[in-house]
Design a protein around this motif. Structure first.
Motif, PDB file in Angstrom:
ATOM      1  N   ASP A   1      -3.538   1.066  -4.000  1.00 14.98           N
ATOM      2  CA  ASP A   1      -4.754   1.053  -3.120  1.00 14.98           C
ATOM      3  C   ASP A   1      -5.912   0.372  -4.372  1.00 14.98           C
ATOM      4  O   ASP A   1      -6.569   1.319  -4.002  1.00 14.98           O
ATOM      5  CB  ASP A   1      -4.514   2.255  -2.776  1.00 14.98           C
TER       6      ASP A   1
ATOM      7  N   ASN B   1       7.762   4.502   2.995  1.00 14.04           N
ATOM      8  CA  ASN B   1       9.112   4.266   3.181  1.00 14.04           C
ATOM      9  C   ASN B   1       9.753   3.702   3.068  1.00 14.04           C
ATOM     10  O   ASN B   1      11.078   3.549   2.746  1.00 14.04           O
ATOM     11  CB  ASN B   1       9.128   5.060   4.407  1.00 14.04           C
TER      12      ASN B   1
ATOM     13  N   LYS C   1       0.892  -0.965   0.062  1.00 19.85           N
ATOM     14  CA  LYS C   1       0.306  -0.072   0.125  1.00 19.85           C
ATOM     15  C   LYS C   1       1.109   1.324   0.227  1.00 19.85           C
ATOM     16  O   LYS C   1       2.092   1.296   0.557  1.00 19.85           O
ATOM     17  CB  LYS C   1      -0.896  -0.103   1.244  1.00 19.85           C
ATOM     18  N   HIS C   2       0.173   2.472  -0.683  1.00 22.08           N
ATOM     19  CA  HIS C   2       1.155   3.457  -0.829  1.00 22.08           C
ATOM     20  C   HIS C   2       2.049   4.143   0.720  1.00 22.08           C
ATOM     21  O   HIS C   2       2.661   4.970   1.055  1.00 22.08           O
ATOM     22  CB  HIS C   2       0.187   5.311  -0.894  1.00 22.08           C
ATOM     23  N   LYS C   3       1.339   3.108   1.907  1.00 18.79           N
ATOM     24  CA  LYS C   3       1.659   4.374   3.370  1.00 18.79           C
ATOM     25  C   LYS C   3       2.757   3.365   3.595  1.00 18.79           C
ATOM     26  O   LYS C   3       3.504   4.076   5.031  1.00 18.79           O
ATOM     27  CB  LYS C   3       0.333   4.394   4.093  1.00 18.79           C
ATOM     28  N   MET C   4       3.247   2.483   2.764  1.00 20.67           N
ATOM     29  CA  MET C   4       4.057   2.390   2.683  1.00 20.67           C
ATOM     30  C   MET C   4       5.726   2.452   2.320  1.00 20.67           C
ATOM     31  O   MET C   4       6.228   1.843   2.018  1.00 20.67           O
ATOM     32  CB  MET C   4       4.541   0.504   2.424  1.00 20.67           C
TER      33      MET C   4
END
Ligand code: ADP
Ligand code: MG
Length: 682
Positions: free
Chosen positions: A583, A453, A448-451
């Protein structure tokens, strides 16, 4: 067609000019069309037992009229008819709208059949249909047809029934009798009867089986006849290539061909030598090594005294093919050139001149190759790479540049067998179904994009090992501007993150070709470690040291395209990775990401893509060129499609097909479709 069937629909009771006009808008011009107007589903009207039905279900039941029907008028011209019915031991209420005219026809004690939605709590059925003469009821399943204008389902059924009664006997059989026997298919008349008036669903199934097969049969008959006649016209070149030289060339290659490559090379060489015109599709997954095969074929053609052309969809690819072929041909005396729209002026004139005298043996290029002033001295072989990128027209123009050159189409979009035999039914198909030895599967992860980093850390790690990476940004909208902006944003983000550590390049369709080339070249010699790009790198690009690909917003891509992209990595000996940043909101989107992580087999992917998307979407609507079928479905009925293909091919090989009166209608069909005159397929 029997002339009775060509009669106007106005021959039937209740069809005047106006109704005939509406029918015509539904595609029904005559009795034949009416009989062939097919239901799209069936309504289950089996009589149900009230004890077994649940609330809200749509049901059909039989009951006896318990009291005089009542009518309530409301609004303008609206009314409600209420009938109390005794069904088993239950007294229920049946409600119908705007059927006041039936009141006089229903008396206490009559047995009637009603269907509608069941309300268990109020013991009420809200009616759709009412039959006051139950003995007229014939079927448990009622066909439902698409309708238009003022034509009601009842009227349409009545027309079809009358047409069948009066003209049914004229319905001709169209399939050869031995095939009917072989597959236990009903006659045409029988099939139409069963599809319009089925006793039960198994009859529908039987009828559909016949009609689907028939549809594919005639479709394939055309394709296969076309293919056979093309072959037999013997109008192609018989290219007597120099086997000794060819073998020497193959031995000089930096690696041994895979068995699949050898097999395909043999198939192509056979075609080159034969007097038939080659018309062959070469399918091979990304990285399976089609370029080498193309080089060998081109070389063979040159040793036979001809010129070869290789057409590719993008400038970058043209240049890359040019340089890889140039190095492959280093030991030979072959002259090879490239021509794209960026080659201009003197240089272009020079190439054209040398091409016309035969000084250039092989020309590689984009669609610049098909311009009018590009004239070959003796064109023997035409190859198009990533052929689905070219329109039918472009392929035709290139083919017509030579006398009757042999033609090879290459595609790395593994086309599901189903589609291949429809779209390319008139071609011979070769498949490279094996990867060069030592290839490692590209490990694919969906995050997912929140990963982001973590992904950046991962990129850092890979680059630290001396590798390179692609970062792919999608087409945001059908707008080049936004598309480019997106890539620029990502480029800036990464430039910040990896400042002073790695060289980062940016590539998109709006860059001048010179700049594109420079960036690509810098990446291929590792002056750039991280290449942020739109999908322009999708096709064919080969940088073996690149072992990582990150795809932004991966849910915006189709499976085939993701697979193509992923094919840019995994070309060297190192373990490669593909990270899909996505996502997805829809189930289909999630399924796509899962499939990508599960398989790297392009053929399997394409089959699953086809299932998810359906054939219409597969190539994109515009250039799909897919035939439309009335009843058959290429995906679900592909076995029937294959069967029909084999049967028609076999049939066309029989001498009797071309002579016996038995087959006259089929031959007639072929000449009507223009195939027998050798005209182009529609
Ligand atoms: P594609 O089928 O996608 O066009 P390419 O022709 O670009 O694939 O080949 C991919 C890579 O595999 C190239 O680097 C090519 O040199 C290499 N290759 C092709 N055939 C073989 C083989 N038989 N053994 C090893 N490597 C091969
Ligand atoms: Mg290729």
């Amino acid at each position: 067609m029997n002339s009775s069937l060509e009669g106007s629909t106005t021959l039937l009771n209740g069809i005047g000019e106006e109704t005939a006009q509406t029918l015509s808008e539904m595609g029904i011009e005559n009795i034949h069309d009416l009989l062939n107007y097919l239901p799209y589903r069936y309504e289950d009207v089996r009589l149900r037992d009230l004890k077994e039905v649940s609330h809200g279900e749509k049901i059909t039941i039989e009951g006896s009229v318990h009291s005089d029907p009542t009518i309530v008028y409301y609004g303008r011209k609206k009314n409600r008819l209420v009938i109390h019915l005794l069904v088993d031991r239950y007294l229920i209420k049946a409600v119908f709208f705007n059927r006041a005219f039936l009141k006089g026809k229903i008396s206490i004690g009559d047995t009637i059949i009603v269907s509608g939605k069941w309300d268990k709590h109020r013991l009420t059925i809200t009616g759709q249909d009412i039959q006051i003469n139950p003995q007229e009821r014939t079927n448990d399943f009622e066909p439902v047809y698409p309708l238009k204008g003022s034509i009601t389902i009842k009227a349409l059924k009545r027309f079809i029934a009358q047409a069948f009664r009066e003209f049914g006997d004229f319905i001709p059989e169209t399939l050869p009798p031995d095939l009917l026997i072989k597959y236990k298919l009903p006659s045409r008349k029988d099939a139409l009867k069963k599809i319009h008036f089925p006793q039960d669903l198994s009859e529908v199934k039987e009828a559909r089986r016949r009609l689907i097969y028939e549809e594919f049969f005639f479709f394939q008959l055309k394709l296969q006849a076309f293919r056979k006649l093309e072959r037999e016209a013997s109008i192609g070149l018989s290219q007597q290539y120099n086997l000794k030289q060819l073998k020497k060339f193959i031995h000089s290659l930096p690696f041994e061909l895979t068995n699949a490559q050898k097999k395909v090379v043999n198939e192509i060489c056979k075609d080159l030598k034969s007097p038939y015109k080659m018309n062959r599709l070469l399918q091979g997954d990304v990285g399976s090594g089609k370029t080498i095969v193309a080089a060998i074929a081109l070389y063979a053609s040159v040793t036979a005294g001809y010129q070869g052309a290789l057409m590719v969809p993008t400038e970058i690819l043209a240049e890359q093919h040019f340089s890889s072929l140039k190095s492959l041909f280093e030991q030979t005396d072959i002259t090879i050139e490239w021509l794209t729209s960026s080659v201009k002026g003197k240089k272009r004139e020079e190439i054209l001149a040398k091409l016309a005298t035969g000084e250039i043996n092989i020309l590689i290029g984009t669609h610049a190759l098909i311009q009018q002033d590009v004239i070959f001295e003796k064109l023997g072989l035409v190859i198009t790479d990533e052929q689905h990128r070219f329109g039918v027209e472009q392929r035709r123009v290139l083919r017509e540049k030579g006398e009757k050159p042999d033609v090879l189409f290459m595609t790395a979009t593994p086309i599901p067998r189903t589609l291949a035999i429809t779209v390319f039914g008139e071609m011979d198909v070769s498949v490279i179904n094996e990867m060069p030895a030592g290839r490692k599967k590209v490990e694919t992860h969906w995050v997912k994009h929140k990963m982001l980093n973590r992904v950046l850390e991962f990129i850092d790690n890979e680059l630290a090992k001396g590798r390179q990476a692609y970062i792919i940004c999608p087409l945001i909208e059908e707008s080049d501007k936004l598309d480019v902006q997106n890539a620029i944003d990502v480029y800036e983000l990464l430039s910040q993150y990896f400042k002073d550590k790695y060289q980062i390049g940016l590539m998109h369709g709006k860059l001048p070709s010179k700049e594109k080339e420079d960036v690509m070249r810098a990446f291929s010699v590792n002056q750039i470690q991280l290449l942020v790009s739109t999908t322009v790198v999708e096709v064919g690009v080969n940088v073996p040291n690149a072992s990582l690909m990150v795809v932004y917003d991966a849910e915006r891509f189709g499976l085939s395209q993701l697979h193509q992209l992923r094919g840019r990595v995994g070309r060297g000996s190192e373990q490669s990775y593909c990270i899909l940043l996505a996502d997805p909101k829809s189930d289909v989107g999630k399924e796509r990401m899962r499939i990508m992580t599960e398989t790297t087999d392009g053929f399997e992917l394409s089959e699953r893509d086809l299932e998810l998307r359906g054939p219409g979407d597969f190539f994109g609507k515009k250039q799909s060129g897919l035939p439309e079928f009335k009843i058959a479905d290429m995906v679900h009925d592909y076995r029937a499609l294959e069967t029909a293909r084999n049967d028609t091919a076999t049939l066309l090989e029989q001498e009797s097909f071309w002579e016996s009166p038995e087959y006259a209608p089929l031959r007639n069909y072929l000449s009507k479709s223009g195939v027998l005159k050798g005209e182009k397929l529609d």
